[in-house]
Design an enzyme around this catalytic site. Structure first.
Site, PDB file in Angstrom:
ATOM      1  N   LYS B 103       0.944  -1.086   0.035  1.00  0.00           N
ATOM      2  CA  LYS B 103       0.044   0.022   0.056  1.00  0.00           C
ATOM      3  C   LYS B 103       0.860   1.211  -0.030  1.00  0.00           C
ATOM      4  CE  LYS B 103      -2.973   2.738   2.787  1.00  0.00           C
ATOM      5  NZ  LYS B 103      -3.374   2.997   4.019  1.00  0.00           N
ATOM      6  N   GLY B 191     -10.912   7.765   7.196  1.00  0.00           N
ATOM      7  CA  GLY B 191     -12.007   8.779   7.207  1.00  0.00           C
ATOM      8  C   GLY B 191     -13.270   8.220   7.651  1.00  0.00           C
TER       9      GLY B 191
END
Lengths: 72, 260
Positions: B103, B191
């Site tokens: 990632k 988020g």
């Protein structure tokens, strides 16, 4: 005279005094890291585990040893 | 028609049964991390690369609690602010155990932790050339996410809102456009605040979600991990089922035929 028996290296950002002419593998054993999942960078170059035995640490060498930690 | 039993998420050469990917940061202990991850049912966890603590040889480490042979480790570049740092980190991660699926996150600003997309695109290109399969944390800009895909990203990971903010899905329009235009998996990263946010993201057609703070910083992380597991499944099933048409006026559910 001291330089013949000891070497000063930078290990993970800290100055460390080690025996002269030891290999990276010897150092890993000293810190009980030889069986851990880690990666090694020697003077900015990644060192595959299989050649750690051959790499002899010299005065002023920079060594980074990293591991996985928790992260997002 | 997608068969539910074969509804797996394929990223590069990895097949995931769970569409929930979880982070391993911010937990109180490694024991709690391991329990929460088990409860989440995730097949893949994100991990960071940091210096070994050379002064404390006995200190437990993550791999003692989460066996990388049993769960897929996804090394990340958290904390990197330019391409050089990110590349160095992932090359070290690859050396640690042959990880090619990684990632990438290249941050642009300490206050918002928004990605630096210029450095991110540059890094994606280099890493892909080196044989990495790169899942990329990115802004929710459809044009830039397309650029990432064109440069070889294995998955597009737009933020829902700032990392660790828990503000949920703040730009559904952009996210919908990204979902529609992207051929590789789209995974909402960062988020998400609570289970319903993840459910909505999945219902919109995301291929997966990546959750860390929302689980680790809830009052009961293990229970919240379970909530996310179910929310992601529900959202996915709802997406596959396809919602009913919206009507302006009421439509009775009971037939008028035979009314007394």
């Amino acid at each position: 005279m001291i330089n013949l028996i000891m070497a000063k290296i930078q290990l993970n950002g800290k100055k460390v005094l080690i025996k002269a002419n030891i290999s990276i593998l010897d150092l890993l054993k000293k810190y009980k890291l030889n069986n851990k999942r880690i990666a090694i960078e020697h003077n900015g170059k990644i060192i595959p585990r299989i050649i750690c035995k051959k790499k002899i640490l010299k005065n002023n060498d920079k060594l980074e040893i990293v591991q996985f930690i928790g992260g997002g | 028609m997608v068969k539910l039993k074969t509804d797996i998420l394929k990223i590069a050469n990895k097949k995931l049964k769970s569409r929930l990917i979880v982070g391993t940061g911010k937990y109180k202990s490694f024991a709690e991390t391991a329990k929460a991850i088990k409860a989440s049912g995730a097949d893949m966890v994100t991990v960071a690369v940091r210096r070994v603590n050379i002064l404390d040889k006995k200190k437990p480490i993550l791999t003692d609690y989460l066996n990388p042979k049993k769960i897929i480790y996804l090394p990340n570049t958290a904390g990197c602010y330019n391409s050089e740092e990110a590349l160095r980190t992932l090359r070290l991660a690859r050396e640690m155990g042959g990880w090619k699926l990684v990632k990438l996150e290249v941050l642009g600003d300490k206050k918002t932790l928004f990605p630096n997309m210029i450095e991110t695109i540059k890094s994606t290109k280099v890493l892909t050339k080196e044989g990495f399969k790169v899942m990329v944390y990115c802004s929710d800009d459809p044009i830039l996410s397309k650029k990432l895909e064109d440069n070889g990203a294995a998955a597009i990971m737009p933020l829902a809102s700032p990392i660790g903010s828990g503000l949920g899905l703040q730009n559904k329009i952009n996210l919908s456009i990204i979902i529609k235009q992207t051929k590789v998996p789209v995974i909402v990263d960062a988020g998400i605040g609570t289970a319903s946010d993840a459910c909505i993201a999945m219902e919109m057609g995301c291929d997966g979600v990546l959750i860390n703070s929302a689980i680790a910083q809830s009052n009961k992380p293990i229970l919240m991990a379970k909530a996310f597991k179910e929310a992601v499944k529900s959202g996915r099933n709802s997406f596959l089922a396809g919602r009913m048409k919206k009507n302006f006026f009421a439509k009775a559910s009971s037939t008028f035929k035979g009314l007394i």
